[in-house]
Design an enzyme around this catalytic site. Structure first.
Site, PDB file in Angstrom:
ATOM      1  N   GLN A 172       0.813  -1.213   0.000  1.00  0.00           N
ATOM      2  CA  GLN A 172       0.000   0.000   0.000  1.00  0.00           C
ATOM      3  C   GLN A 172       0.849   1.268   0.000  1.00  0.00           C
ATOM      4  OE1 GLN A 172      -2.344  -0.527   3.537  1.00  0.00           O
ATOM      5  NE2 GLN A 172      -3.526  -2.233   2.691  1.00  0.00           N
ATOM      6  N   HIS A 179      -0.678  -0.259   5.795  1.00  0.00           N
ATOM      7  CA  HIS A 179      -1.010   0.707   6.838  1.00  0.00           C
ATOM      8  C   HIS A 179       0.082   1.754   7.056  1.00  0.00           C
ATOM      9  CE1 HIS A 179      -3.937  -2.503   8.720  1.00  0.00           C
ATOM     10  NE2 HIS A 179      -4.147  -2.268   7.429  1.00  0.00           N
ATOM     11  N   TYR A 223      -7.619   6.144  21.080  1.00  0.00           N
ATOM     12  CA  TYR A 223      -8.821   5.814  20.307  1.00  0.00           C
ATOM     13  C   TYR A 223      -9.043   4.308  20.130  1.00  0.00           C
ATOM     14  CZ  TYR A 223      -9.430  10.681  20.181  1.00  0.00           C
ATOM     15  OH  TYR A 223      -9.638  11.969  20.612  1.00  0.00           O
TER      16      TYR A 223
END
Length: 385
Positions: A95, A159, A262
């Site tokens: 990616q 990622h 988070y």
């Protein structure tokens, strides 16, 4: 309520034909669509791009666009330039590659821009940010300086993040994913799985929560993010917003606050690709909840906030590009900022949508993914919905 876009004039499958053929794309009239609040048209500004990832509008109205393989190009008057010289070598791995481009607020005079990219160290890879100055003729990047390089590289190819949003003080916010090693998102000594914050010279801002380095890395703003590819600062209220990929479900919109966590991979609304549970559930003490989440995943690519003259009906809405269902999500917020509805636009019409950007004239720019990607412009029509 989630709705689908009503197609007006487009024959089935025509979008794919247009994107596959640059000559046809330039010849066709804009495709027209009706949405819940306004009628729009979509025109192709450029096609045949090699895995385009990000677009910005330059002061003269031209577009500067990144391609994953490492090329930075300018699109002007329907013509795509040769690759700009001087761009650092990127690692085209999985990616990773050349990712975001962001123009300095004073770009018109300084010609300064910022790039995020995957870089290599032998057979290991990580995310870096650089700055440089674009020559007056737009053909060369000079004065290139690396501002940031993540501290732990890995052989994995997923990622990397990583879009850039520039705050009103000129500082840079950007995200890096967990690099395919989920527990890194909870390691305060690791740049992975985090929103980072640096000055435009690479130094540490005074308001960073761990600027002294005692309880976390000085660049870290927030942690517990799986793969935050989208980031934007709302120009009206200066709220920082991110959109990130979940696993099997659990894509999230967050409003990262300094020093907050988070949750990934301790809490998530998704499951592992195997179907197994991840972490302890959907909530736990000490971890923040998202503003919004998708299950199943839409694979979000980017986020922007709509404030423009062309679509006053969309003022304050969030726009999220999506890869999986090949759509643009329009999300309405109430006066408190809570997301109260979603409309899905262009589902399946143009392929995977990698980037979304609100242009200065209020039009919406979309970048489609793949080895024959396109730059699209969404504008208003005279037809009433």
């Amino acid at each position: 309520m989630t709705t689908t876009l009503e197609k007006l004039y487009r024959p089935a499958g025509l979008a794919m034909i247009l994107l596959a053929s640059p000559s046809l794309a330039c010849a066709q009239e804009p495709a027209q669509f009706s949405t819940e609040k306004v009628s729009v048209q979509v025109e192709t500004l450029a096609s045949g791009l090699d895995n385009p990832w990000s677009v910005e509008v330059m002061p003269d109205g031209a577009f500067i666009i990144t391609e994953l393989g490492g090329s930075l190009r300018i699109i002007r008057d329907g013509k795509t330039s040769a690759p700009i010289a001087g761009v650092p070598k990127v690692a085209r791995q999985g990616q990773g590659g050349l990712l975001d481009v962001a123009l300095s607020p004073d770009f018109e005079t300084s010609r300064t821009l910022f790039l995020s990219m995957a870089v290599a160290n032998g057979s290991r890879y990580g995310t870096a940010l650089v700055r440089g100055e674009l020559s007056a003729d737009g053909k060369k990047l000079t004065g290139v300086k690396e501002l940031f390089r993540m501290n732990k590289f890995t052989g994995k190819g997923q990622h990397f993040g990583s879009r850039i949003s520039i705050a009103s003080d000129g500082s840079l916010f950007f995200g890096i994913g967990d690099r395919g090693e989920r527990d890194r998102a909870q390691d305060m000594r690791d740049h992975a799985g985090a929103i980072l914050h640096i000055e435009p010279d690479g130094s540490i801002p005074a308001d960073n929560p761990y600027k002294d380095g005692k309880d976390g890395l000085p660049e870290v703003w927030s942690k517990g993010h799986r793969n935050p590819q989208g980031i934007v600062i709302d120009p009206k209220n200066h709220q920082l917003l991110t959109v990130e990929h979940g696993a099997r479900g659990g894509d999230e919109i967050n409003a990262p606050q300094p020093g907050k966590n988070y949750g990934w991979p301790v809490i998530t609304y998704g499951k592992d690709y195997s179907g197994a549970e991840i972490g302890v559930g959907q909530a736990a003490e000490g971890y923040e909840q998202p503003l919004y989440y998708w299950d199943p995943s839409i694979a979000p690519g980017a986020i922007d906030v709509y404030h423009g003259a062309m679509f006053p009906q969309w003022d304050g809405n969030l726009l999220v590009s999506a890869l999986k269902y090949q759509l643009l999500a329009r999300l309405e917020r109430d006066e408190t900022g809570k997301i109260v509805s979603e409309e899905r636009l262009f589902e399946g019409e143009f392929g995977r949508i990698r980037d979304v950007k609100v242009a200065p004239d209020g039009a919406v720019l979309l970048v489609t993914d793949g080895d024959s990607g396109a730059l699209l412009r969404v504008s208003a029509t005279d037809k009433k919905s």
